[in-house]
Motif scaffolding. Structure first.
Motif, PDB file in Angstrom:
ATOM      1  N   SER A 151       9.714 -11.060   8.416  1.00 47.69           N
ATOM      2  CA  SER A 151       8.597 -10.555   9.416  1.00 47.69           C
ATOM      3  C   SER A 151       7.893  -9.832   9.942  1.00 47.69           C
ATOM      4  CB  SER A 151       8.979 -11.386  10.532  1.00 47.69           C
ATOM      5  OG  SER A 151       9.625 -13.231  10.722  1.00 47.69           O
ATOM      6  N   GLN A 152       7.993  -8.538   9.438  1.00 47.39           N
ATOM      7  CA  GLN A 152       7.671  -7.209   8.517  1.00 47.39           C
ATOM      8  C   GLN A 152       6.032  -6.845   7.797  1.00 47.39           C
ATOM      9  OE1 GLN A 152      10.962  -4.753   9.104  1.00 47.39           O
ATOM     10  NE2 GLN A 152      10.530  -4.075   7.829  1.00 47.39           N
ATOM     11  N   ASP A 153       4.815  -5.921   8.145  1.00 47.13           N
ATOM     12  CA  ASP A 153       5.044  -5.753   7.465  1.00 47.13           C
ATOM     13  C   ASP A 153       5.161  -3.704   6.717  1.00 47.13           C
ATOM     14  OD1 ASP A 153       2.559  -7.012   6.487  1.00 47.13           O
ATOM     15  OD2 ASP A 153       2.174  -7.224   8.584  1.00 47.13           O
ATOM     16  N   ASN A 154       5.459  -3.469   5.672  1.00 46.68           N
ATOM     17  CA  ASN A 154       6.015  -2.780   5.335  1.00 46.68           C
ATOM     18  C   ASN A 154       4.946  -0.957   4.332  1.00 46.68           C
ATOM     19  OD1 ASN A 154       8.389  -3.204   6.614  1.00 46.68           O
ATOM     20  ND2 ASN A 154       8.503  -4.107   4.371  1.00 46.68           N
ATOM     21  N   ASP A 155       3.840  -0.132   4.535  1.00 45.92           N
ATOM     22  CA  ASP A 155       3.792   0.962   3.938  1.00 45.92           C
ATOM     23  C   ASP A 155       4.729   2.403   3.734  1.00 45.92           C
ATOM     24  OD1 ASP A 155       1.029  -0.346   3.847  1.00 45.92           O
ATOM     25  OD2 ASP A 155       1.968  -0.570   5.674  1.00 45.92           O
ATOM     26  N   GLY A 156       4.507   2.656   1.858  1.00 47.22           N
ATOM     27  CA  GLY A 156       4.913   3.742   2.161  1.00 47.22           C
ATOM     28  C   GLY A 156       4.094   4.645   1.138  1.00 47.22           C
ATOM     29  N   HIS A 211       2.469  -1.100  -0.451  1.00 46.78           N
ATOM     30  CA  HIS A 211       2.231  -2.103   0.722  1.00 46.78           C
ATOM     31  C   HIS A 211       3.578  -3.474   0.422  1.00 46.78           C
ATOM     32  CE1 HIS A 211       0.762  -3.881   3.939  1.00 46.78           C
ATOM     33  NE2 HIS A 211       0.495  -5.144   3.536  1.00 46.78           N
ATOM     34  N   GLU A 212       3.925  -4.196   1.896  1.00 52.64           N
ATOM     35  CA  GLU A 212       4.384  -4.551   0.843  1.00 52.64           C
ATOM     36  C   GLU A 212       4.423  -5.792   2.699  1.00 52.64           C
ATOM     37  OE1 GLU A 212       9.485  -6.459   1.205  1.00 52.64           O
ATOM     38  OE2 GLU A 212       9.139  -4.207   2.213  1.00 52.64           O
ATOM     39  N   THR A 219      10.749   0.515   2.755  1.00 54.14           N
ATOM     40  CA  THR A 219      10.450  -0.542   2.371  1.00 54.14           C
ATOM     41  C   THR A 219      11.030  -0.666   0.706  1.00 54.14           C
ATOM     42  OG1 THR A 219       8.123   0.220   2.877  1.00 54.14           O
ATOM     43  CG2 THR A 219       7.923  -1.008   0.686  1.00 54.14           C
ATOM     44  N   THR A 220      11.226  -2.424   0.774  1.00 55.64           N
ATOM     45  CA  THR A 220      11.568  -2.737  -0.962  1.00 55.64           C
ATOM     46  C   THR A 220      10.351  -2.084  -1.650  1.00 55.64           C
ATOM     47  OG1 THR A 220      11.907  -4.893   0.511  1.00 55.64           O
ATOM     48  CG2 THR A 220      12.262  -4.657  -2.102  1.00 55.64           C
ATOM     49  N   GLN A 221      11.067  -2.198  -2.369  1.00 57.29           N
ATOM     50  CA  GLN A 221      10.485  -1.266  -4.226  1.00 57.29           C
ATOM     51  C   GLN A 221      10.455  -2.170  -4.943  1.00 57.29           C
ATOM     52  OE1 GLN A 221       9.773   2.022  -3.962  1.00 57.29           O
ATOM     53  NE2 GLN A 221      10.588   2.150  -2.029  1.00 57.29           N
ATOM     54  N   LEU A 222       9.778  -2.329  -5.735  1.00 63.41           N
ATOM     55  CA  LEU A 222       9.006  -2.772  -7.087  1.00 63.41           C
ATOM     56  C   LEU A 222      10.626  -3.281  -7.660  1.00 63.41           C
ATOM     57  CD1 LEU A 222       6.174  -1.210  -8.437  1.00 63.41           C
ATOM     58  CD2 LEU A 222       6.488  -3.779  -7.528  1.00 63.41           C
ATOM     59  N   PRO A 223      10.761  -3.270  -8.304  1.00 66.27           N
ATOM     60  CA  PRO A 223      12.110  -3.539  -9.217  1.00 66.27           C
ATOM     61  C   PRO A 223      12.065  -2.546 -10.435  1.00 66.27           C
ATOM     62  CG  PRO A 223      10.468  -5.969 -10.340  1.00 66.27           C
ATOM     63  CD  PRO A 223       9.622  -5.329  -9.010  1.00 66.27           C
ATOM     64  N   GLY A 224      13.452  -2.000 -10.217  1.00 62.13           N
ATOM     65  CA  GLY A 224      14.002  -0.981 -10.497  1.00 62.13           C
ATOM     66  C   GLY A 224      15.911  -0.813 -10.485  1.00 62.13           C
ATOM     67  N   GLY A 279      14.471 -19.362   0.849  1.00 65.78           N
ATOM     68  CA  GLY A 279      13.446 -20.117   1.276  1.00 65.78           C
ATOM     69  C   GLY A 279      12.087 -18.996   1.787  1.00 65.78           C
ATOM     70  N   GLN A 280      11.734 -17.891   1.376  1.00 60.56           N
ATOM     71  CA  GLN A 280      10.704 -17.203   2.107  1.00 60.56           C
ATOM     72  C   GLN A 280       9.711 -16.202   0.584  1.00 60.56           C
ATOM     73  OE1 GLN A 280       9.068 -16.969   5.224  1.00 60.56           O
ATOM     74  NE2 GLN A 280      10.226 -18.797   5.863  1.00 60.56           N
ATOM     75  N   LEU A 281       8.574 -16.477   0.893  1.00 62.68           N
ATOM     76  CA  LEU A 281       8.118 -15.223  -0.555  1.00 62.68           C
ATOM     77  C   LEU A 281       7.351 -14.331   0.445  1.00 62.68           C
ATOM     78  CD1 LEU A 281       7.255 -16.153  -3.420  1.00 62.68           C
ATOM     79  CD2 LEU A 281       5.420 -17.545  -2.496  1.00 62.68           C
ATOM     80  N   ASN A 282       7.520 -13.244  -0.055  1.00 59.59           N
ATOM     81  CA  ASN A 282       7.128 -11.776   0.083  1.00 59.59           C
ATOM     82  C   ASN A 282       6.691 -11.289  -1.246  1.00 59.59           C
ATOM     83  OD1 ASN A 282       9.434 -11.769   2.371  1.00 59.59           O
ATOM     84  ND2 ASN A 282      10.636 -11.628   0.972  1.00 59.59           N
ATOM     85  N   TRP A 283       5.339 -10.454  -0.871  1.00 55.49           N
ATOM     86  CA  TRP A 283       4.557 -10.003  -1.740  1.00 55.49           C
ATOM     87  C   TRP A 283       4.761  -8.639  -1.898  1.00 55.49           C
ATOM     88  CZ3 TRP A 283      -0.037  -8.282  -0.733  1.00 55.49           C
ATOM     89  CH2 TRP A 283      -0.505  -8.128   0.404  1.00 55.49           C
ATOM     90  N   GLN A 284       3.540  -7.808  -2.519  1.00 53.08           N
ATOM     91  CA  GLN A 284       3.676  -6.420  -2.636  1.00 53.08           C
ATOM     92  C   GLN A 284       2.300  -6.075  -3.050  1.00 53.08           C
ATOM     93  OE1 GLN A 284       7.356  -5.779  -4.899  1.00 53.08           O
ATOM     94  NE2 GLN A 284       7.907  -4.484  -3.168  1.00 53.08           N
ATOM     95  N   PHE A 285       1.916  -4.697  -3.172  1.00 48.23           N
ATOM     96  CA  PHE A 285       1.242  -4.708  -4.064  1.00 48.23           C
ATOM     97  C   PHE A 285       1.455  -3.154  -4.784  1.00 48.23           C
ATOM     98  CE2 PHE A 285      -2.162  -3.580  -0.069  1.00 48.23           C
ATOM     99  CZ  PHE A 285      -2.408  -3.133  -0.746  1.00 48.23           C
ATOM    100  N   ALA A 286       1.224  -2.047  -5.287  1.00 47.73           N
ATOM    101  CA  ALA A 286       1.154  -0.842  -5.959  1.00 47.73           C
ATOM    102  C   ALA A 286       0.532   0.283  -6.289  1.00 47.73           C
ATOM    103  CB  ALA A 286       2.875  -0.900  -5.709  1.00 47.73           C
TER     104      ALA A 286
END
Length: 823
Positions: A75-80, A68-69, A33-38, A261-268
């Motif tokens: 093209s996938q959903d990720n959770d951690g 959640h990402e 999963t892609t982490q928040l900026p750090g 060219g793609q937009l991705n989003w997350q919430f934590a």
């Protein structure tokens, strides 16, 4: 500052970034999963399992994250989910689980276990990752990291992902190297990072630079942003941004990333025991019990393990000092019930209460039982309220001396004494049956000064004239209603009525259970500069600090010298305050401690602060400091020494016991406790004591810049109040512990906020590993005990026990003549 500003400009010109921004569009199977900026340089959340496991030691008592990402690039959903906990900025442990669900491909999962060891200055960590599903099934990888935060504005890191390069027949998780730097040019409000990521299986030209920014816009609101790019331009630019909101122990962060060219989003979401700054304004009410502030740490789990906990009273004063600066604290409620401290410490607490009020805080006292010292303390409150059946024992000052001369005579025990000065009266307890004129003179003078100071304090705070105060005191134990009529107490309220009263006085404020000033997670890098308080509490002896139910606390010379030397050599310590609350003891130990103070002040400023008593050997230790600060009511002075030797020959012969001694020296047996001194032995002992006394007053004259004859005139065992001692040149200023801390900082030349630490001697392996890290509440957990004796007999046993300890150890004593307890 120029260096930091230059680096800041460079980073801003380069862009804003995230240490994992490149993963938004990458196909690295080990990332998850892609982490928040750090950044690897300053990660200190549970997600350090991914960034750099060396940061796990800074997560706090418990730190948990769920993320959640939605990745359109992949093209996938990720959770951690990640959980971590650390002990005292030293050891950290974390676990993590991640699930990746790509469209049209097998799901993959990853679990992780991480450990870090080491303080902020340099820590190491490792994470073991287990992979499941698809083309990573059964792979196990090892990540290793280093992190160093040597300064408040600088952090550095090195991190290796997939150190063991695990592989199957079709898949290899390649090794990747990261070097990171963090910068805080404007304190904790802005954090910048730059990470250089070098995949081992790619040329250096394909390596990436990642830049990060985290900023606290307002309290509880965070902005994060970043950008990542490759040197050779072979991969597109990826941009990452997020906004986070914190409310105490909870936090929510919304992130968005753009790349290819793609937009991705997350919430934590974050849950932690250690609170963060909250965006919701708070007004807190703290409730503190004043019960047994002067209590001993003996009989606790910490003392059983040989771990020295911080002195309760010193910790309480530090608490009040920080509480005065906490903008969230609206009021302090003090529950009063047997504080167990003397007048000088009570006066220090009174000063701290006045400081709280000057800072805009309300301070109220609720009384269950109160004596003269406790009343002096709470007289500075905005209001004093009592339970309807409270015990109000404000009946004046009293001190008692117990004499064992008649007891010794009855049992046939002779006591030989060598001393200097009519005021060195400790031996009188064993040779007399009443008080000498010299002793009566000094005690009366001390009590007169204290009574005058209390009356002045009460008039200042409560408006009660000295004559009216004395008349009220002379009534002794009084019903609470009478105390209200005498204006000593404002009103009688049941606990429920008092709660309602506080609610009316402080609408909108809430009682904060287990309140701690600035009760938020400490995000400071490096070691904060501090003023170190090195305590001397209890009777002075050789060896290490100790405590037992009979003799009470003892201040060991070895423990003191170790703690003082460590503080003097610690570059983070700006200055030292030697806190003395001791009537003295072993003269040799006192001299060794004094000389350690002289050595310490060659390296940094040393200020002495006197508590309830700093006399004889206690004064000896304090006089080596650059300046001495005493409370007006401190019992000090008692400059002198003595030697006491009991002889039990008459008692022994009553029971048919005899002793035959053979000697090879004319004066052999001078310290023997069977036979009394011969005339020649008495002369030799007196010469010995005279010489030590001469050395004592010589050192006083040197340290205090006084003439030796002038020192002798105020010495010879005479005790003084702090006020009288200042008038005679034995003390430099009047004030409390925090006045000494402020003076120490002034002399250090260090500006800005300094922490206040209580220095203790290092112990063995267990104290080193646990004592520096275990929660104080654990160390102070009281072990089940049964009182040895009823209170009155226990007090007598303590006096006799202290006397037995003294008589059992031959040697010159620099000890207060008697135990002065104000009650």
């Amino acid at each position: 500052m120029i260096l930091r500003s230059s680096l800041l400009v460079g980073l801003l010109l380069a862009g804003l970034a995230s240490a994992q921004t490149a993963a938004v569009g990458g196909v690295d199977l080990s990332r998850g999963t892609t982490q928040l900026p750090g950044s690897a340089a300053w990660s200190d959340e549970a997600t350090s399992l991914v960034y750099n496991p060396a940061g796990l030691g800074r997560v706090g008592r418990l730190n948990a994250w769920y993320l959640h990402e939605r990745s359109n690039v992949r093209s996938q959903d990720n959770d951690g989910v990640w959980f971590a906990s650390s002990i005292g900025d030293l050891v950290g442990l974390g676990v993590g689980f991640e699930w990746l669900r790509p469209a049209g491909a097998p799901e993959r999962a990853k679990s992780a276990l991480g450990l870090s060891v080491g303080p902020q200055q340099f820590s190491v960590g490792a994470t073991v990752n287990w992979f499941f599903g698809g083309d990573v099934q059964s792979l196990t990888s090892l990540d290793v990291g280093l992190q160093s935060r040597p300064l408040r504005w600088l952090s550095m890191a090195a991190f290796v992902r997939n150190l063991n390069t695990p592989h199957t027949a079709t898949t290899t998780l390649g090794r990747e190297w990261t070097v990171g730097f963090g910068l805080r040019p404007f304190g904790e409000r802005v954090t910048l990072g730059v990470d250089w990521v070098l995949p081992e299986h790619k040329p250096i030209a394909s390596s990436r630079l990642q830049y990060t920014l985290q900023a606290k816009v307002v309290k509880g609101l965070r902005l994060m942003a970043g950008v990542s790019h490759a040197f050779d331009g072979t991969s597109p630019l990826f941009v990452h941004a997020a906004v986070g909101v914190d409310i105490d122990n909870f936090g929510y962060t919304q992130g968005v990333a753009y790349g290819d060219g793609q937009l991705n989003w997350q919430f934590a979401a974050r849950v932690s025991i250690d609170a963060s700054d909250t965006i919701v304004p708070q007004q807190k009410i703290a409730v503190v019990s004043l019960s047994d502030l002067g209590g001993s740490s003996s009989g606790t789990l910490g003392s059983l393990l040989g771990i020295a906990g911080e002195d309760r009273y010193l910790r309480f004063l530090r608490f009040l000092e920080r509480a005065a600066m906490d903008p969230e604290l609206k009021a302090l409620v003090l529950k009063v019930e047997g504080a167990g401290i003397g007048l000088s410490r009570a006066d220090e607490v009174r000063t701290a209460i006045l400081k709280l009020r000057a800072a805009g805080k309300k301070v109220y006292a609720y009384v269950l039982s109160v004596g003269d010292p406790e009343y002096l303390m709470i007289s500075a409150c905005d209001g004093i309220y009592a339970a309807p059946q409270a015990m109000v024992l404000i009946d004046g000052l009293r001190t008692s001396i117990t004499f064992f001369g008649g007891t010794a005579k009855r049992f046939g025990i002779d006591v030989d004494v060598a001393r200097v000065g009519a005021y060195k009266n400790f031996p009188d307890q064993f040779t007399r049956m009443d008080m000498s004129d010299a002793q009566r003179e000094t005690i009366n003078a001390y009590l007169d000064t204290n009574a005058k100071i209390i009356a002045a304090r009460v008039k200042e705070s409560r408006g009660i004239e000295p004559a009216a105060w004395q008349a009220a005191v002379d009534e002794g134990l009084k019903p609470p209603k009478r105390a209200v009529a005498l204006k000593q107490i404002d009103a009688l309220l049941t606990p429920q009525q008092f709660d309602e009263f506080i609610g009316e006085q402080l609408p909108g404020a809430r009682v904060a259970r287990s309140y701690r000033p600035f009760d938020t997670r400490d995000e400071r890098w490096g070691t904060q500069r501090s003023i170190a308080i090195v305590p001397v509490l209890g009777g002075i002896s050789g060896g290490k600090n100790g405590s037992n139910p009979i003799t009470g606390e003892t201040a060991g010379a070895e423990s003191f010298i170790q703690a003082l030397s460590a503080a003097a050599d610690d570059s983070s310590v700006a200055a030292i305050v030697v806190r003395v609350d001791s009537g003295g003891g072993d003269a040799l130990a006192s001299d060794l401690m004094y000389r350690a103070v002289l050595e310490a002040k060659k390296k940094k400023p040393v200020i002495a602060s006197m508590g309830d008593v700093a006399a004889s050997g206690g004064y000896y230790v304090a006089m080596g400091a650059d300046e001495i600060i005493a409370s007006p009511t401190t019992l000090t002075g008692s400059i002198g020494v003595f030697y006491v030797k009991p002889s039990i020959q008459k008692l022994a012969e009553e029971f048919g016991t005899t002793q035959v001694s053979l000697s090879r020296g004319k004066l052999a047996g001078l310290t023997d406790n069977f036979e009394p001194w011969t005339p020649d032995q008495r002369v030799a002992a007196q010469k010995w004591i005279d010489d030590f006394y001469d050395s004592f007053i010589t050192e006083v004259a040197t340290s205090r810049k006084m003439k030796k004859d002038d020192v002798d005139a105020v010495a010879r065992g005479r005790v003084w109040s702090g006020e009288d001692a200042k008038a005679r040149g034995l003390v430099d200023r009047l004030g409390g512990l925090m006045d000494a801390v402020a003076l120490a900082q002034e002399k250090s030349g260090v500006t800005g906020e300094l922490a206040i630490t209580i220095a203790q001697a290092p112990g063995g392996l267990l104290p080193t590993l646990l004592g520096a890290t275990a929660p104080q509440s654990l160390l102070e957990t009281a072990l089940p005990t049964t009182p040895l004796l009823p209170p009155g007999l226990q007090s007598l046993a303590e006096r006799l026990g202290a006397a037995a300890w003294l008589l059992d150890r031959p040697g010159v004593q620099a000890r207060l003549e008697y135990s002065v307890e104000i009650r």
